[in-house]
Scaffold this motif. Sequence first.
Motif, PDB file in Angstrom:
ATOM      1  N   LEU A 124      -3.997   7.046  -4.054  1.00 13.05           N
ATOM      2  CA  LEU A 124      -2.479   6.851  -3.862  1.00 13.05           C
ATOM      3  C   LEU A 124      -1.660   7.869  -3.210  1.00 13.05           C
ATOM      4  CD1 LEU A 124      -1.566   5.370  -7.442  1.00 13.05           C
ATOM      5  CD2 LEU A 124      -1.452   4.228  -5.352  1.00 13.05           C
TER       6      LEU A 124
ATOM      7  N   THR B  50      -1.858   7.302   0.492  1.00 13.28           N
ATOM      8  CA  THR B  50      -1.509   6.032   0.955  1.00 13.28           C
ATOM      9  C   THR B  50      -0.028   5.832   0.811  1.00 13.28           C
ATOM     10  OG1 THR B  50      -2.077   4.903  -1.056  1.00 13.28           O
ATOM     11  CG2 THR B  50      -3.872   5.086   0.591  1.00 13.28           C
ATOM     12  N   ILE B  51       0.676   6.383   0.007  1.00 14.19           N
ATOM     13  CA  ILE B  51       1.927   6.067  -0.311  1.00 14.19           C
ATOM     14  C   ILE B  51       2.827   6.777   0.875  1.00 14.19           C
ATOM     15  CG2 ILE B  51       3.837   6.952  -1.741  1.00 14.19           C
ATOM     16  CD1 ILE B  51       2.433   6.597  -4.059  1.00 14.19           C
TER      17      ILE B  51
ATOM     18  N   GLY C 237       5.458   3.319  -3.308  1.00 16.90           N
ATOM     19  CA  GLY C 237       6.018   3.612  -1.804  1.00 16.90           C
ATOM     20  C   GLY C 237       7.210   2.813  -1.689  1.00 16.90           C
TER      21      GLY C 237
ATOM     22  N   SER D 203      -7.592   3.497   2.024  1.00 19.15           N
ATOM     23  CA  SER D 203      -8.233   3.759   0.648  1.00 19.15           C
ATOM     24  C   SER D 203      -9.830   3.440   1.014  1.00 19.15           C
ATOM     25  CB  SER D 203      -7.524   3.078  -0.388  1.00 19.15           C
ATOM     26  OG  SER D 203      -8.594   2.849  -1.585  1.00 19.15           O
TER      27      SER D 203
ATOM     28  N   VAL E 174      -5.606  -0.010  -5.601  1.00 22.96           N
ATOM     29  CA  VAL E 174      -4.833   1.300  -4.906  1.00 22.96           C
ATOM     30  C   VAL E 174      -3.578   0.475  -4.183  1.00 22.96           C
ATOM     31  CG1 VAL E 174      -4.309   3.012  -3.048  1.00 22.96           C
ATOM     32  CG2 VAL E 174      -6.045   3.157  -4.741  1.00 22.96           C
TER      33      VAL E 174
ATOM     34  N   THR F  16       6.622   8.253  -7.839  1.00 21.06           N
ATOM     35  CA  THR F  16       5.943   8.899  -6.752  1.00 21.06           C
ATOM     36  C   THR F  16       6.239  10.354  -7.040  1.00 21.06           C
ATOM     37  OG1 THR F  16       6.478   7.361  -5.274  1.00 21.06           O
ATOM     38  CG2 THR F  16       5.635   9.138  -4.255  1.00 21.06           C
TER      39      THR F  16
ATOM     40  N   SER G 101       0.297   1.243  -4.563  1.00 23.04           N
ATOM     41  CA  SER G 101       0.755   2.205  -3.290  1.00 23.04           C
ATOM     42  C   SER G 101       1.989   1.563  -3.027  1.00 23.04           C
ATOM     43  CB  SER G 101      -0.195   2.319  -2.578  1.00 23.04           C
ATOM     44  OG  SER G 101       0.217   2.788  -1.253  1.00 23.04           O
TER      45      SER G 101
ATOM     46  N   SER H  20      -2.546   0.855   3.445  1.00 26.75           N
ATOM     47  CA  SER H  20      -2.966   1.423   1.979  1.00 26.75           C
ATOM     48  C   SER H  20      -4.337   1.038   1.883  1.00 26.75           C
ATOM     49  CB  SER H  20      -2.141   1.082   1.018  1.00 26.75           C
ATOM     50  OG  SER H  20      -0.890   1.442   1.078  1.00 26.75           O
TER      51      SER H  20
END
Lengths: 284, 271, 360
Positions: free
Chosen positions: B146, B149-150, B88, B206, B80, A18, B84, B202
């Motif tokens: 990403l 959404t993460i 995440g 997206s 995604v 990340t 994600s 997510s």
Amino acid sequence: MSLNSDQNYGALWLLTPTVLLYLATFLFPLILLGVLSFAKFEASITTLGFYFDNYIKIFSDGITLKIFFQTVRLSIYITFWCLILGYPVALLMRSCSPKIKMILLFCVVSPLLTSIIVRNVAWLLILGRSGMINDTLIQWELISKPLPLMYNEFGVILAVVHVYLSFMVLPLFGALSSINSSIEEAASSLGAPFWRVFLSITLPLSLPGIMAGCTLVFILSMGVYLTPVIMGGNFILTLPMLITESVREQYDWPYASAMALMLLLAIGFMVVLSSGLQRLVSRR
Amino acid sequence: MSSQEHYGSRFPYRLLVGVVTVVIFFLEAPLVILVIQSFTAESYLAFPPPSYGVRWYKEVLTSEDWLNSISLSLIIATIVTPLSLIFGTMAAFALDRGPKKLKNGLQAIMISPMVLPHIVLGLGLFKMALELDIDDSMLAYIPAHLTITIPFVIISVGASLQTFEVTLEEAARSLGASRFWAVWHITLPIIRPGLVAGAIFSFIISFDEFIITFFLTTFQRTLPIEMFSTLMYQVRPSIAAVSTLTLAVTAFLTAMLMLRGQITSGNKVIK
Amino acid sequence: MSSVELKSIVKKYGAVTAVASIDLSVESGEFVTLLGPSGCGKTTTLRMVAGFIRPTSGQLYVGGSNMDGVPPHKRKVGLVFQNYALFPHMSVQKNIEFGLKMQNTPFEERKDKIIDALDLVKLRHLEHRMPSELSGGQQQRVALARALVIRPDVLLLDEPFGALDKQLRDHMRIELRELQQKLKISTLFVTHDQDEALSMSDRIVVMSEGQVSQIGSPVEIYEKPKTRFVTDFIGRSNILSGKIETEKSNKTCLNAEGLKLPNVSKTSHKSESILVMIRPECVLLKKPNSKNKITNYKNTAKILSIIYLGSIIQYKIKVNNGPALIVTESNVGYSDPKKFSLGDTAEIIIPENAIYLIPG
């Protein structure tokens, strides 16, 4: 607990993917904008360097600053109406039966997950020149000409409030739920009428939620692009619209970057202000 | 418990219910009207429609433009979502298991894309994509989506991890499971509601994302962009039909989310 | 061979010392209890044995091998937690099977072992239940079966009865001890409950503020506490500060805050201040007119309060010209619980063997 303080720094490597992503998609683009905002744009050519032209332009061309303050003003209106409409909902959610609460929560959470554009379309069909309201009123011969319900501030504020109301209700609900209702019961048992109880206990104790909700809605409203375009046509200009236009139509990256940074600064200022106020309130 | 109990019988509970009813009407009525209008059999939008039919759904589902944009949006969201979730969830574990004193600061950094106006993020990403010559391609959309959404995965999985009993993992380890297998067999199944919530967030975010993708695309069109450009051109019943389709998908996913009792994480999203 | 051996184990969190140099060994088949108030370092010690906490210094052996750098899943320890830590998404059978699967035990063998383990804790009929469908005591047994089925070198129990109500706790205590003796498994048990410690252990390690106060058998710990802390923590006792004095008859005696007692200490160093412990259940209360003459040290006292506790009656008395004491008397059926009333005067008899001097 002391047992847990043995936790390792080793777990932090899990952040790597990340963090790498954020470096590329978040930090680097921001730096890029920062650099560009000090570049010069003349005759469609961008020259990198350390010029203040764009910032001077923002403060001196008369238009940019005006649009900026118009954006701020709209955001304040939106925040205000979200608070006025959201507070009763949060208040009811806190005290109703679990079943009703579930229904209310669905009504509040579902917009969060509903496409903004879909909701704008819905308003378009209602408020438009030949939308539902105008159609009906003309049919009933109450008016002869369509009312200007959109392509003005009214339409924009209405639609944005519709989009961001949830972001106000949830923190308010959080703050209200954390108030121990026995405090209020104690006050009313001491003979305080309901409005006294509300004004002197419920409202002050929910202040952190009010501030969190207002900050969030204000920040979101400052950056909103889609709704003003759809609901305001070209009659209501906001800073995000100006930014988009200068890039997509004029390719004036330096100027757009400077405005983007200005937007960030304004938002950063709000966040600092709000967290300062939060601290002040919680210390009391 | 009723509000009367809170405030004594003098609290105008009915007034409150009345006001809230109006607000809920304001929130939900436009969408109901939209859905009803989408079933018009006429070539124009009116409420109530003079006659009903699925004419516009047929048109949407046979139009190449609409189908292309729908499938592009679905493809992006489908790529995604798992990425994600992985990114995440790893980050949420790091925050949960890492040193306590760093937690708040790191968490603020990790979810900061949520408060950054997407217009600014989109602008910056567009410039970068132009420089790298990856605009108008998946290479630009996926990382961009990403990024927004993460944070939602970090929050919903983080909320689940907070209520997770770490001794369960320790029990598994004392029974011979390595750290990885303990997480795989014990922790992940138990925090599944948080994972599901993160995945749903997510996917929907997206799928609905507009402004960043709007910057990044030139010729390709995701569904929100196709809707936007149609809308700018003319308001036709097909747009109501498409909107209703999107609405149905998101409403379904939202209902799943609520039934799994993940409202708390939705709550945390806002704080 | 010792099943577990700790050699000068120290655990520090920054400047805070959680465990200060512990030496301890659990012999094969032995039941050792770490006893102490919360925060005394007993759980930290257990978790170091299990491998969840790394000692700051010292050597740790489990089953004869050095555990330095060995992760928890490679140590052969069975662990039972206070909250049982049953996997909520797995049935009883799957919970017990988990450890076997991790050891790659073949399917057939797994099946047999699970059945054995269930029989051991008398839960055969609940094999397919989920943990949430079990009572506290049943969950406790599953946790035990799950820990035992992997045949650990040592069983580690962290306050395993903490969440049970009193009656069940007493019952489980006996059951666990019987099971442990049957299997002859080395056990390290952590508790803050002295009754549990006294009733189950071969040896008790009393801990306080990260240090071992005393190691000994339950009898030694209860009757011959070595420090003030142990005395206070284990059982109820009257602790008085005393001095050795010389009487007219040239004999030495013990003066405990005005209470004259025979000198039970071997020495006769005068004016040395010492702590005198008298267990409440050892003091006899008699009606003053009774003609018992067990000792020269006759004292009379006034009854300050009477608390009826069912199996025992607890008095608070004030010795004339002396300290207040707590005295308990077992409630044997034929004795009138109202032998004394508030304000009565009683004669107190303190046998020599009821007096214990705390060293140091």
